[in-house]
Design a protein around this motif. Sequence first.
Motif: not given
Length: 125
Positions: A14-20, A63-69
Amino acid sequence: MKQDIERVSITEEAAKVIAELKTKHGELMFHQSGGCCDGSSPMCFEEGEFLIGSSDVKLGVVEGCPFYMSKDQYEYWKHTHLTLDVTPGRGSSFSLEIPMGVRFIIRSRLFSEEESQRLATESKV
């Protein structure tokens, strides 16, 4: 001092996909959807493309991305550690990874008794 308990983490894939995605779209954010589109899937947006309000809870940063719910959904998931992962296939959502032939998914586990106790203590501080 013990480290805070993470509510959300991420797999290497998942981190690789986020980097892309960051290379193509810039800063990103996640919102765990609550039943529309792909059911209850994590959705990835360019930061600011999904409006966060007082009815949302920030679970953490991956990966530096906020995650909300949403608060309502959080009440069901608050005893659960979430791991952001990817799987092959196309979802039917508006999430940014869909054209890549993968989709983000959540793997979950209940917090251990120790983790639950620490979370209860941390929330009182």
